[in-house]
Write a protein that holds these residues in place. Structure first.
Motif, PDB file in Angstrom:
ATOM      1  N   ASP A   6      29.750  25.580  37.980  1.00  0.00           N
ATOM      2  CA  ASP A   6      28.980  24.387  37.599  1.00  0.00           C
ATOM      3  C   ASP A   6      27.518  24.473  38.059  1.00  0.00           C
ATOM      4  N   ALA A   7      27.337  24.930  39.284  1.00  0.00           N
ATOM      5  CA  ALA A   7      25.979  24.996  39.820  1.00  0.00           C
ATOM      6  C   ALA A   7      25.162  26.106  39.167  1.00  0.00           C
ATOM      7  N   ALA A   8      25.840  27.158  38.771  1.00  0.00           N
ATOM      8  CA  ALA A   8      25.121  28.326  38.257  1.00  0.00           C
ATOM      9  C   ALA A   8      24.770  28.221  36.778  1.00  0.00           C
ATOM     10  N   ILE A   9      25.583  27.500  36.036  1.00  0.00           N
ATOM     11  CA  ILE A   9      25.490  27.560  34.563  1.00  0.00           C
ATOM     12  C   ILE A   9      24.137  27.112  33.991  1.00  0.00           C
ATOM     13  N   PRO A  10      23.426  26.125  34.566  1.00  0.00           N
ATOM     14  CA  PRO A  10      22.222  25.624  33.900  1.00  0.00           C
ATOM     15  C   PRO A  10      21.116  26.656  33.690  1.00  0.00           C
ATOM     16  N   GLU A  11      21.070  27.667  34.555  1.00  0.00           N
ATOM     17  CA  GLU A  11      19.943  28.600  34.445  1.00  0.00           C
ATOM     18  C   GLU A  11      20.237  29.829  33.568  1.00  0.00           C
ATOM     19  N   LEU A  12      21.468  29.904  33.020  1.00  0.00           N
ATOM     20  CA  LEU A  12      21.883  31.134  32.328  1.00  0.00           C
ATOM     21  C   LEU A  12      21.420  31.203  30.872  1.00  0.00           C
ATOM     22  N   ASP A  13      21.111  32.444  30.422  1.00  0.00           N
ATOM     23  CA  ASP A  13      20.878  32.708  29.001  1.00  0.00           C
ATOM     24  C   ASP A  13      22.153  33.214  28.331  1.00  0.00           C
ATOM     25  N   ILE A  14      22.950  33.909  29.125  1.00  0.00           N
ATOM     26  CA  ILE A  14      24.230  34.468  28.672  1.00  0.00           C
ATOM     27  C   ILE A  14      25.264  34.176  29.759  1.00  0.00           C
ATOM     28  N   LEU A  15      26.443  33.706  29.340  1.00  0.00           N
ATOM     29  CA  LEU A  15      27.547  33.576  30.292  1.00  0.00           C
ATOM     30  C   LEU A  15      28.677  34.490  29.825  1.00  0.00           C
ATOM     31  N   TYR A  16      28.943  35.505  30.637  1.00  0.00           N
ATOM     32  CA  TYR A  16      29.991  36.468  30.286  1.00  0.00           C
ATOM     33  C   TYR A  16      31.241  36.130  31.082  1.00  0.00           C
ATOM     34  N   MET A  17      32.248  35.594  30.403  1.00  0.00           N
ATOM     35  CA  MET A  17      33.481  35.166  31.073  1.00  0.00           C
ATOM     36  C   MET A  17      34.494  36.310  31.118  1.00  0.00           C
ATOM     37  N   THR A  18      35.277  36.363  32.193  1.00  0.00           N
ATOM     38  CA  THR A  18      36.399  37.310  32.228  1.00  0.00           C
ATOM     39  C   THR A  18      37.612  36.604  32.801  1.00  0.00           C
ATOM     40  N   ARG A  19      38.723  37.241  32.641  1.00  0.00           N
ATOM     41  CA  ARG A  19      39.988  36.691  33.060  1.00  0.00           C
ATOM     42  C   ARG A  19      40.176  36.822  34.566  1.00  0.00           C
ATOM     43  N   VAL A  20      40.725  35.799  35.202  1.00  0.00           N
ATOM     44  CA  VAL A  20      41.120  35.882  36.615  1.00  0.00           C
ATOM     45  C   VAL A  20      42.632  36.067  36.661  1.00  0.00           C
ATOM     46  N   GLN A  21      43.060  37.263  36.989  1.00  0.00           N
ATOM     47  CA  GLN A  21      44.489  37.550  36.935  1.00  0.00           C
ATOM     48  C   GLN A  21      45.188  37.183  38.236  1.00  0.00           C
ATOM     49  N   LYS A  22      46.293  36.492  38.075  1.00  0.00           N
ATOM     50  CA  LYS A  22      47.101  36.039  39.206  1.00  0.00           C
ATOM     51  C   LYS A  22      47.428  37.178  40.166  1.00  0.00           C
ATOM     52  N   GLU A  23      47.736  38.342  39.600  1.00  0.00           N
ATOM     53  CA  GLU A  23      48.158  39.482  40.418  1.00  0.00           C
ATOM     54  C   GLU A  23      47.078  39.927  41.395  1.00  0.00           C
ATOM     55  N   ARG A  24      45.834  39.549  41.142  1.00  0.00           N
ATOM     56  CA  ARG A  24      44.740  40.023  41.990  1.00  0.00           C
ATOM     57  C   ARG A  24      44.705  39.287  43.325  1.00  0.00           C
ATOM     58  N   PHE A  25      45.400  38.171  43.424  1.00  0.00           N
ATOM     59  CA  PHE A  25      45.306  37.356  44.636  1.00  0.00           C
ATOM     60  C   PHE A  25      46.383  37.713  45.645  1.00  0.00           C
ATOM     61  N   ILE A  29      21.633  36.616  33.168  1.00  0.00           N
ATOM     62  CA  ILE A  29      22.999  36.842  32.706  1.00  0.00           C
ATOM     63  C   ILE A  29      23.983  36.440  33.789  1.00  0.00           C
ATOM     64  N   GLY A  30      24.844  35.480  33.464  1.00  0.00           N
ATOM     65  CA  GLY A  30      25.906  35.098  34.380  1.00  0.00           C
ATOM     66  C   GLY A  30      27.173  35.853  34.067  1.00  0.00           C
ATOM     67  N   LEU A  31      27.786  36.411  35.098  1.00  0.00           N
ATOM     68  CA  LEU A  31      29.064  37.102  34.929  1.00  0.00           C
ATOM     69  C   LEU A  31      30.067  36.344  35.764  1.00  0.00           C
ATOM     70  N   CYS A  32      31.163  35.900  35.156  1.00  0.00           N
ATOM     71  CA  CYS A  32      32.042  34.962  35.831  1.00  0.00           C
ATOM     72  C   CYS A  32      33.501  35.382  35.795  1.00  0.00           C
ATOM     73  N   GLY A  33      34.171  35.292  36.932  1.00  0.00           N
ATOM     74  CA  GLY A  33      35.614  35.529  36.984  1.00  0.00           C
ATOM     75  C   GLY A  33      35.947  36.650  37.941  1.00  0.00           C
ATOM     76  N   ASP A  34      36.690  37.622  37.459  1.00  0.00           N
ATOM     77  CA  ASP A  34      37.090  38.745  38.294  1.00  0.00           C
ATOM     78  C   ASP A  34      36.027  39.838  38.205  1.00  0.00           C
ATOM     79  N   LEU A  35      35.110  39.836  39.141  1.00  0.00           N
ATOM     80  CA  LEU A  35      34.015  40.813  39.107  1.00  0.00           C
ATOM     81  C   LEU A  35      34.357  42.060  39.914  1.00  0.00           C
ATOM     82  N   LYS A  36      35.502  42.017  40.590  1.00  0.00           N
ATOM     83  CA  LYS A  36      35.898  43.141  41.432  1.00  0.00           C
ATOM     84  C   LYS A  36      36.561  44.234  40.603  1.00  0.00           C
ATOM     85  N   PHE A  37      37.546  43.826  39.802  1.00  0.00           N
ATOM     86  CA  PHE A  37      38.331  44.811  39.052  1.00  0.00           C
ATOM     87  C   PHE A  37      37.892  44.927  37.586  1.00  0.00           C
TER      88      PHE A  37
END
Lengths: 307, 307, 307
Positions: free
Chosen positions: A212-231, A152-160
Motif C-alpha cells: 500500500d505504501a509503495a504503490i503510489p510512486e510506481l510506473d510498473i508493478l510486477y506481481m509474483t506468486r507467494v507460495q505457501k511452501e516457501r514459508f 519499477i515495483g517488484l512484489c511478492g516472492d523476490l527470493k525464489f
C-alpha cells in the motif's frame, strides 16, 4: 549460429532491435504470415508448461512454420536414458530450431553445445527463462513507450522468483531505472542481486514490506506468486499473504498510468476484480509474449524481414 | 462473437444452414482446403478424448488451418491451479478459436464468458456435447435425406447417456418424429426428458424393453453402450446385457433402409459381424463428424464460403 | 492400397526404388516441399517413442503435409476399451496415412486389415520395425555406395535385438554379404536366424565374442545396447559389458572407411569420445531416417514424384 540461453545473451542494442521487430510484427501481423514457410520448430518440454509451449507454437504457426515435439518427459526418449546431448543431435535432424524446457539447470547450455540448430532456453529449472524476460521488456516498452526513466515495483516472492531476478538484471542496463522491492522479510531478493547487481552498479532501490505504501510512486508493478511452501510455518504465511494480494482498493492508490504485470499463472495474488482495470496488463503480456517469440525465432533463423 | 455451448444454441434454421454447408464440404472438399489458412484452433482437452480431439484437428487441418493445444489436464496449466477463466484469456492470445473438453459441467460456459475467441464445447462432464449431436443430425440427414417424418429407436443406457438426451432434444424440433425408447427398466430416460420434453411437446413415443420387437418399425437405430457400473448388481447386468447387443439376427428383423448409428467407441454392444452390413453407419458417422466440425469452425470464425 | 508391415514387404527392386527416391529427396529437399500439401499423417503411438514419432512427423511436415495423433495409450481411446480395428476405422476418416506403434505383436497387421488408408508399422512389440530397417539400408547404401559385397559386424544383444534380426533378413537379399556376429554366448542370434536364414541361404557368417579381434575386417559395425535385464546374474553382466563398449582404442583397429551405426538411443555402449570420429554415422542415420520415411509416405500415398 546463435542460441538464446540467458536473458543477457543479447546486448542492449540487439535487444532493442528484437523488440522493434516484435513491435512491427504486432502492427503488421499479416506481413509475417509466411516468413517461416517450410521451417520446423521442435518444442522439447521435459516438464510441462502449457503457457510457454503454446506461446512458442502459436508464434511459429503465425510465421507460417510448423511444430513437432513433446510436452512431458515421460513421452520422451529421456525415459529410455538418453542424454540431452544425444536428443538434441537427433532433433537437429528433425527440425530447424528448438525450444527446450528442462527441470535441470544448465540443460539448455548442454543442448546448445551439441546442437546443429539454434536452441532457445524455455526454462531450465529455477535458473533462466529468457523469453519471459523478453516478454516483460516488450510489455513495458509497448505500454510505457520506453525502458528507461522508470520506477519499477517488484512484489511478492523476490527470493525464489526467477523472473524477478532476470527482469532486474535486464532493466539495470537502461538509464535511470529505480526499483522498489516489495516483499516479506523472508522473501527478500538474494544477496547477489542486492550487492552484485544493484549496489555494484549504483542502481537506486529500496526494500519495503508494505505494498500500500509503495504503490503510489510506481510506473510498473510486477506481481509474483507467494507460495505457501516457501514459508517456515503456516502462521507466517497466513499473516503475510493478504498484504500481497492486489485488489481494487490498492489499485486506487496507484498512478493512472501504472501498469500491472504478472508472469502468470496467477493463483490469488491478483484479485479478479482488478482484471477489468485498464491498467491490468497481464493478459496483454501473454499476447506480447507471442510477438516477441516470433521476432526471436526469425532472428535466430536469420530470416529476412519482409518489406 | 458466437460460441457453441449447447446443442440447441443454433435455431432449426441455423442448424439446417450448418448441415447444408457441411454437406457441401463433403462433396467439394478441395474447394475448402484453404478457407482457414493462417487460422489456429486450440484444442483444450482437460480430459482425454482422442476421437473428439482428432476429429476437430482433422477438421481444422482440412480447412488449411493449424492446431495447438493439450490432450490431458496433467500437461496443462490447470495442474498449477490456474482457473479456466485465466486459461482461456491466455489461449485467446494464441489461437483464433478453441474447442474445450472439461470434466466439470459448465466449464465451457465459464470459458466463453472470458474468451476473446469463439469457444466450442467439446464435452463438459455428463452435461453437453453439442458437436456429437450435430454429427448425429448430419448423419441422419445425409443417410435418410431428411430430419422429419422419422421413427427413431434409441437403445441401451437411456438414463445416463448424454448423447441420447441431446439427440432427443434436437430431433423434437422437426415435424413428425417418433421415438422408440429401448432399455431395461433400470436405464429408462430421466423424468425430465419424458415429461418436460416429450409429453410437454406432444411428441409420440413409447418405452419398451425388447429390441427384437421394436426394431422392425425403425428408420434409425441409435445404439449406446450399457455400462456394467450402472447396474445395482452383477446378475441384472448379465441378464440384461445380451438383449441389447445388436447382431446379424436382429438386423434381419430391420427395414432395408434402417441405419444404425453409435457415438463410438463401442465395446461389445454391436457385434462386429454387423460392420459389413450396408446399414451399419457408425463409421461413416465419424466421417460426417469431421465435415460438420469443418462447417462449424467456418461458421464461428465467420469465414466466407468459397464460390 | 498398400501397407508397410514387415521389412520384407518390399521386394529388392521396390526397396532400391524407395532408397533411390530417398536419396533424391536428400539432395533436392526443396523440390519435395509441397508434394503432400493437404495430406494428413496420423501418428498412433500406443507406447511412447519420441524418436520414431518425431521422425515420421518431421518427414510429413517436410513434404508439406500435416500431422495429428497421440503419443501414448493413456491419451487414446484404447483406455476406453476400443479395439485397434475400430480405432483405425475412425482414423481412416481423419487422415490419409497412419504410422502405428503398439506394444502387441501383430497389431499393425490387424489395423491394416480394417483400414481405409495405408498403415505403416512403426513397431509392434518385439516383432517388427520396418522403417528402422529401411533407415539402416539407406544409411549403408549412402555411406558405402552399395548394399552388396560388404562385411557387416553386428555387435551386442543379438538374441533379443529386433533391429538386428530385421537387418540380417534384409541384407541377405543382396549378393556377397558376410556377417560377423559379435556377442556374449548368452546373447547369440536365435536358432531360426542361424539355421533358417543364414545357413539355409548359404550366407557366410561367423559368431565371435571378441569385438577387438573382429573389428579390423568390418565394412559396417552395427552396435546395439546390451541390457542388464537380459543377464541371468549381475556378475556376468559386469564381466561382459565392457567388452562391448566401443571406444577410441577399438576404433583405431578398424578400417578407415568402416562406418558405425546404432539404432539409438544409446546408453553407454558407444563412448562419447567416438562421436567426433568421421566414421561415427549414428546421428547421420537419424537424418537418413527422415528421408527414407519421406520416400515411404510418398510411395504409399502414390504421390507423383515432382520433376
Amino acid at each position: 549460429m546463435r542460441h538464446l540461453l540467458n536473458p543477457l545473451d543479447f546486448s542492449v542494442e540487439e535487444t532493442n532491435e528484437l523488440l522493434t521487430l516484435a513491435s512491427d510484427i504486432e502492427h503488421n501481423l499479416k506481413k509475417y504470415a509466411h516468413v517461416c514457410d517450410g521451417k520446423k520448430l521442435a518444442t522439447l518440454f521435459y516438464e510441462p508448461s502449457t503457457r510457454t509451449r503454446l506461446s512458442f507454437e502459436s508464434a511459429m504457426l503465425s510465421l507460417g512454420g510448423s511444430v513437432l515435439g513433446f510436452s512431458s518427459a515421460n513421452s520422451s526418449s529421456a525415459a529410455k536414458g538418453e542424454s540431452v546431448a544425444d536428443t538434441i543431435r537427433m532433433i537437429s535432424c528433425y527440425a530447424d530450431i528448438a525450444a527446450m524446457r528442462h527441470p535441470k539447470e544448465g540443460s539448455a547450455l548442454v543442448a546448445s553445445m551439441h546442437s546443429q540448430i539454434p536452441v532457445i532456453n524455455a526454462g531450465d529449472g529455477g535458473h533462466q527463462h529468457p523469453t519471459q524476460t523478453l516478454t516483460d521488456l516488450m510489455t513495458i516498452r509497448s505500454l510505457k513507450g520506453r525502458l528507461d526513466n522508470l520506477t519499477i515495483g517488484l512484489c511478492g516472492d523476490l527470493k525464489f522468483g526467477r523472473t524477478v531476478h532476470s527482469l532486474i538484471n535486464a532493466m539495470v542496463r537502461y538509464p535511470n531505472v529505480r526499483f522498489v522491492l516489495i516483499s516479506p522479510d523472508e522473501l527478500k531478493v538474494p544477496e547477489y542481486i542486492r550487492e552484485d547487481v544493484l549496489r555494484a552498479k549504483g542502481i537506486e532501490f529500496k526494500e519495503v514490506s508494505n505494498l500500500d505504501a509503495a504503490i503510489p510512486e510506481l510506473d510498473i508493478l510486477y506481481m509474483t506468486r507467494v507460495q505457501k511452501e516457501r514459508f517456515f510455518n503456516e502462521e507466517d504465511y497466513i499473516r503475510l499473504k493478504d498484504s500481497y494480494i492486489l485488489d481494487k482498493a490498492k489499485m486506487d492508490l496507484a498512478k493512472e498510468d501504472m501498469y500491472v504485470l504478472h508472469p502468470l499463472p496467477r493463483v490469488n495474488e491478483i484479485s479478479t476484480e482488478v482484471d477489468d482495470d485498464p491498467r491490468a496488463a497481464y493478459f496483454r503480456q501473454a499476447q506480447y509474449g507471442v510477438y516477441v517469440r516470433m521476432a526471436l525465432i526469425m532472428t535466430l533463423l536469420e530470416v529476412e524481414k519482409p518489406c
